[in-house]
Design a protein around this motif. Structure first.
Motif, PDB file in Angstrom:
ATOM      1  N   LEU A   1      16.533 -51.566 -35.947  1.00  0.00           N
ATOM      2  CA  LEU A   1      15.738 -51.035 -34.964  1.00  0.00           C
ATOM      3  C   LEU A   1      14.839 -52.620 -35.916  1.00  0.00           C
ATOM      4  O   LEU A   1      14.252 -52.341 -37.148  1.00  0.00           O
TER       5      LEU A   1
ATOM      6  N   ILE B   1      15.133 -56.154 -28.764  1.00  0.00           N
ATOM      7  CA  ILE B   1      15.463 -54.675 -28.721  1.00  0.00           C
ATOM      8  C   ILE B   1      14.190 -54.856 -27.811  1.00  0.00           C
ATOM      9  O   ILE B   1      14.493 -54.381 -26.249  1.00  0.00           O
TER      10      ILE B   1
ATOM     11  N   ALA C   1      18.183 -47.284 -30.833  1.00  0.00           N
ATOM     12  CA  ALA C   1      17.152 -48.162 -32.204  1.00  0.00           C
ATOM     13  C   ALA C   1      17.578 -47.603 -33.658  1.00  0.00           C
ATOM     14  O   ALA C   1      16.590 -46.379 -33.359  1.00  0.00           O
TER      15      ALA C   1
ATOM     16  N   GLU D   1      16.123 -43.383 -31.360  1.00  0.00           N
ATOM     17  CA  GLU D   1      15.938 -42.855 -33.038  1.00  0.00           C
ATOM     18  C   GLU D   1      17.099 -43.248 -33.419  1.00  0.00           C
ATOM     19  O   GLU D   1      16.755 -43.027 -34.723  1.00  0.00           O
TER      20      GLU D   1
END
Length: 463
Positions: free
Chosen positions: A274, A280, A307, A346
């Protein structure tokens, strides 16, 4: 590993190969550690890395074969050398995102201090004349210069895992000459691509003028000759292939789809740290454009964006918030009662679970705005045992130059990226099998172990 050198080797990296949690040692996740661990065992060498405490310990714990030496860093060292100069300056500089650069004088002072600490540890461990030392990455750019001052007999090499920028970008570095001089103290500098080699040599020529002599891939500076060569890094092809074929992977993929109501839905996949260089938001914008331009894909296609949170400092935290908001807005705009256009996660997935997702996804997309190689691309190819997927790779990622059989995309051209997604979803299966077959054959021949052999072979050839 297929073949390993038994000549003693010192590997130096910021990150240690083994970590200790509650008294138990765990191997650090990553292709570099997996590839070099057998080499270190065979050579009975030393792996030097940073740590909170000083010490030497034999690893791996189940079969002690080589030494892990930790260089103790204070929190202030870490803040200045790692979070500061390495990741708030060198990282954005080399990835050509100059608006992200933040530099303080204390960062450079910490960077010099820590590189000197690493050099002292290397000199202590390199008792034998001519010992080969392999430095890893941009955290240790000036380490070789400190080593050569005390031990000019040591054979030094560094592999620069990230891009090397053009001179027009590099000249923004106030410490540019010191960085170049530090790197040119190595006997061998490895980059991912030939284009990065050319950028580096151009920087040396522009910064040092007639003081440097360049012939082919050799640079002579102050009487010392450095070879510059590209070694595109890779992955453990056989491991990902086995993981993708494993029965547990099939069970995981079916459970993954069932829990998210994805049965009968085509899947796109992106797996990224990330952080801002991975693009992204560019991927999400392309997916958004796809549904706007080709509404027939609503309810029939979902984009899975994994991510993985990374450095917990600015500007990474701000970027994370932007990504979250973009994914939420896209879902708010297009979701229905039983379908979402984006599955945004995530979570940290294991490599076994990633192999299952790589195998099952109809395509994977790499939308980096600039990237040294991007190993996710090669992990996807290695896991595509059914040859049914397609790989879309940013032309600004090293994999776009290295791997055949892929589709290159420009992440800044949003509509063209959306069109590429459409084509991947509707492509003729026979054409996809042929293209993926080419990519898999290449990665299979050029895996992480061949990369290690190529670099070590080049180091051995230095004399």
């Amino acid at each position: 590993m297929k073949t390993v050198s038994r000549e003693k080797l010192i590997v130096v990296s910021n990150r240690e190969p083994y970590t200790f949690k509650k008294g138990r040692a765990e191997k650090t996740v990553g292709g570099l550690v997996s590839a070099l661990d057998p080499v270190m065992r065979a050579s009975k060498g030393v792996w030097i890395a940073s740590g909170s405490d000083a010490g030497r310990v034999m690893v791996p714990p189940d079969d002690p074969s080589y030494t892990m030496r930790l260089v103790p860093l204070t929190q202030r060292d870490i803040e200045g050398y790692y979070n500061g100069y390495s990741n708030r300056f060198l990282w954005p500089l080399c990835h050509i995102t100059l608006d992200r650069i933040y530099l303080k004088k204390s960062y450079w002072q910490s960077y010099k201090k820590v590189n000197a600490l690493f050099a002292d540890a290397i000199v202590e461990e390199a008792r034998k004349k001519g010992t080969r030392v392999w430095l890893q990455d941009y955290h240790l750019a000036i380490c070789a210069a400190y080593i050569k001052e005390k031990r000019p007999d040591l054979k030094l090499s560094i592999f620069w895992h990230i891009p090397w920028p053009p001179h027009d970008v590099f000249r923004a570095c106030p410490q540019g000459r010191e960085i170049l001089e530090g790197l040119l103290a190595n006997d061998l500098i490895g980059f991912q691509l030939d284009s990065f080699c050319r950028n580096f040599m151009r920087c040396a020529a522009m910064e040092f003028g007639t003081s440097v002599e360049i012939k082919g891939r050799y640079i002579k500076y102050r009487g010392h000759i450095t070879k510059v060569k590209s070694f595109p890094i890779s992955v453990d092809f056989e491991w990902f292939e086995r993981a993708a074929l494993a029965r547990r992977s099939g069970r995981f993929f079916e459970r993954f789809k069932k829990e998210r109501k994805l049965d009968g839905v085509m899947l796109g996949l992106s797996v990224d740290r990330l952080e801002y260089t991975k693009g992204i938001i560019k991927s999400l914008e392309a997916v958004e454009f796809l549904f706007a331009k080709y509404p027939r894909f609503k309810g029939k296609f979902t984009f899975v964006q994994i991510a993985v949170p990374t450095r917990k400092v600015e500007p990474y935290l701000s970027y994370m918030e932007r990504v979250r908001k973009k994914a939420a807005a896209l879902n708010a705009r297009y979701s229905t009662a039983d379908w979402r256009p984006v599955e945004y996660m995530e979570s940290r997935f294991s490599h076994n679970d990633l192999a299952a997702l790589y195998r099952g996804a109809d395509f994977a997309m790499i939308s980096s705005v600039y990237d040294g190689m991007n190993l996710v691309a090669k992990e996807y190819v290695s896991s595509q045992v059914d040859l049914k997927g397609a790989l879309l790779v940013s032309e600004f990622a090293g994999a776009a130059e290295d791997v055949p059989g892929i589709t290159t995309i420009n992440p800044y051209d949003t509509e063209s990226c959306a069109d590429s997604i459409k084509e991947a979803l509707e492509a003729d299966p026979a054409k996809k099998r042929k293209a993926m077959g080419r990519a898999r054959a290449y990665v299979s021949r050029n895996d992480i172990y061949k990369w290690v052999e190529d670099v070590l072979g080049e180091m051995k050839g230095l004399g």
